[in-house]
Design an enzyme around this catalytic site. Structure first.
Site, mmCIF file in Angstrom:
data_model
loop_
_atom_site.group_PDB
_atom_site.id
_atom_site.type_symbol
_atom_site.label_atom_id
_atom_site.label_comp_id
_atom_site.label_asym_id
_atom_site.label_seq_id
_atom_site.Cartn_x
_atom_site.Cartn_y
_atom_site.Cartn_z
ATOM 1 N N ASN A 10 0.872 -1.185 0.000
ATOM 2 C CA ASN A 10 0.000 0.000 0.000
ATOM 3 C C ASN A 10 0.904 1.228 0.000
ATOM 4 O O ASN A 10 1.422 1.622 1.037
ATOM 5 C CB ASN A 10 -0.904 -0.032 1.242
ATOM 6 N N TRP A 11 1.094 1.789 -1.181
ATOM 7 C CA TRP A 11 2.009 2.936 -1.307
ATOM 8 C C TRP A 11 1.401 4.224 -0.758
ATOM 9 O O TRP A 11 2.075 5.244 -0.665
ATOM 10 C CB TRP A 11 2.390 3.152 -2.777
ATOM 11 N N LYS A 12 0.125 4.212 -0.456
ATOM 12 C CA LYS A 12 -0.569 5.422 0.024
ATOM 13 C C LYS A 12 -0.289 6.586 -0.941
ATOM 14 O O LYS A 12 -0.264 6.359 -2.145
ATOM 15 C CB LYS A 12 -0.171 5.731 1.468
ATOM 16 N N HIS A 103 -9.772 1.442 4.626
ATOM 17 C CA HIS A 103 -8.513 1.660 5.352
ATOM 18 C C HIS A 103 -8.748 2.694 6.449
ATOM 19 O O HIS A 103 -9.531 3.635 6.265
ATOM 20 C CB HIS A 103 -7.429 2.146 4.382
ATOM 21 N N GLU A 105 -7.133 5.133 7.390
ATOM 22 C CA GLU A 105 -6.885 6.525 6.980
ATOM 23 C C GLU A 105 -8.083 7.085 6.214
ATOM 24 O O GLU A 105 -8.360 8.282 6.288
ATOM 25 C CB GLU A 105 -5.585 6.616 6.162
ATOM 26 N N GLU A 181 -5.854 -4.611 10.860
ATOM 27 C CA GLU A 181 -4.924 -3.487 10.981
ATOM 28 C C GLU A 181 -5.254 -2.668 12.229
ATOM 29 O O GLU A 181 -6.049 -1.718 12.158
ATOM 30 C CB GLU A 181 -5.030 -2.582 9.755
ATOM 31 N N GLY A 187 1.958 2.759 10.932
ATOM 32 C CA GLY A 187 2.902 3.856 10.764
ATOM 33 C C GLY A 187 3.537 4.339 12.045
ATOM 34 O O GLY A 187 4.097 5.438 12.091
ATOM 35 N N SER A 227 2.987 -1.456 10.763
ATOM 36 C CA SER A 227 4.425 -1.450 11.064
ATOM 37 C C SER A 227 5.116 -2.780 10.749
ATOM 38 O O SER A 227 5.968 -3.246 11.518
ATOM 39 C CB SER A 227 4.664 -1.039 12.521
ATOM 40 N N GLY A 248 2.616 -0.910 4.491
ATOM 41 C CA GLY A 248 2.557 0.496 4.100
ATOM 42 C C GLY A 248 3.958 1.046 3.882
ATOM 43 O O GLY A 248 4.598 0.798 2.863
ATOM 44 N N GLY A 249 4.463 1.781 4.866
ATOM 45 C CA GLY A 249 5.745 2.476 4.763
ATOM 46 C C GLY A 249 6.880 1.628 4.193
ATOM 47 O O GLY A 249 7.618 2.081 3.310
HETATM 48 P P1 PGA Z 1 2.420 0.754 7.829
HETATM 49 O O1 PGA Z 1 0.987 0.909 7.165
HETATM 50 O O2 PGA Z 1 3.021 -0.540 7.302
HETATM 51 O O3 PGA Z 1 3.183 1.957 7.366
HETATM 52 O O4 PGA Z 1 2.238 0.703 9.296
HETATM 53 C C1 PGA Z 1 0.146 -0.185 7.008
HETATM 54 C C2 PGA Z 1 -1.134 0.238 6.366
HETATM 55 O O5 PGA Z 1 -1.599 1.361 6.622
HETATM 56 O O6 PGA Z 1 -1.712 -0.502 5.579
#
Ligand code: PGA
Length: 267
Positions: A10-12, A103, A105, A181, A187, A227, A248-249
């Site tokens: 997930n590159w956001k 998600h 976010e 999640e 994050g 994370s 994500g990150g």
């Molecule tokens: P993260 O994000 O790996 O940066 O914690 C995960 C996600 O939001 O899917």
């Protein structure tokens, strides 16, 4: 069931240029060519999807069956006067197979309610996309040994599943991937303990058994996200028995993401 670990990138809202996006993608793609026992799904920002999908479908890369694409979100209507939105059928027509729905976010910054998540999820299924439904509690919490939530906060997961999957039929639920999640782990560099992720997955399966049946519950693909790094990836797959990871990150760093995939497969 497909037993290969499912690893989602997930590159956001990153990176900021197409050049960087292409470089990141092609570096990972090259490195993972030799890894057979995995399915990797790239979810870049919408604006990069076409270039990346096209890169994969050009010969001689056609054989990259282990790589798939997904949107990070979609709208619930197929087309029309909805400025700024992208429909599930647009994603499908671009050769996407997956779409992330709900998600945290999206829920936090765009006020997506469970009703909205449900509409999007059903529209995605209608367009023959596989939704990756994200659920998770806000605050750090604990589960007892039977995987039952200990407090109000964890009940969130049960309520999200019930509302987000409302009116999703028995024949369609098989297409839904569920990502556990915990919001506090996203994050933050503060991942959920594998044992707690396992308990959450057990609780999710119990809820699915209640909403559908035991077979659906057993076969559901449940991922962990929050994370994830190359250091902890294996512990979720092997230790906690998750069916994959939502990253994500760490998916924005090619070598780190490749290591995550390698470690998930080796575990
Ligand atoms: P993260 O994000 O790996 O940066 O914690 C995960 C996600 O939001 O899917």
């Amino acid at each position: 069931m497909n037993n290969k670990p499912l690893i989602i990138a997930n590159w956001k809202m990153s990176p900021t240029t197409l050049k960087e996006a292409e470089h990141l993608f092609s570096t990972v793609e090259k490195e993972i060519k030799k890894i057979k026992e995995v399915e990797v799904v790239f979810c870049p920002p919408f604006v990069y999807l076409l270039n990346l999908v096209t890169a994969v479908s050009l010969p001689p890369r056609r054989s990259s069956q282990r790589i798939a694409f997904g949107g990070q979100d979609c709208f619930w209507e197929a087309k029309g006067a909805y400025t700024g939105e992208v429909s599930p059928s647009m994603l499908k027509n671009l050769d996407c197979q997956y779409v992330i729905i709900g998600h945290s976010e999206r829920r936090k910054y765009f006020q997506e309610t469970d009703e909205v998540v449900n509409k999007k999820l059903r529209a995605a299924l209608e367009a023959r996309l596989k939704p990756i439904l994200c659920v998770g509690e806000e605050a750090r919490d604990a589960f007892n040994s039977e995987g039952r939530p200990l407090s109000e906060a964890s009940l969130v997961i049960g309520e999200q599943l019930e509302k987000d999957l409302a009116d999703v039929s028995l024949s369609r639920i098989r297409e839904v991937v569920i990502a556990y999640e915990p919001v506090w782990a996203i994050g933050t560099g503060n991942p959920c303990l594998p044992d707690d992720a396992m308990k959450a997955a057990l609780f999710i399966r119990k809820t699915l058994a209640k909403l559908y049946n035991r077979l659906i519950a057993e076969k559901a693909r449940i991922l962990y996200g929050g994370s994830v790094t190359s250091q902890n990836a294996a512990s979720y797959i092997k230790g906690a028995g998750m069916n994959g990871l939502l990253v994500g990150g760490a998916s924005l760093n090619a070598s780190e993401f490749v290591k995550i995939i390698e470690n998930a497969v080796a575990s």
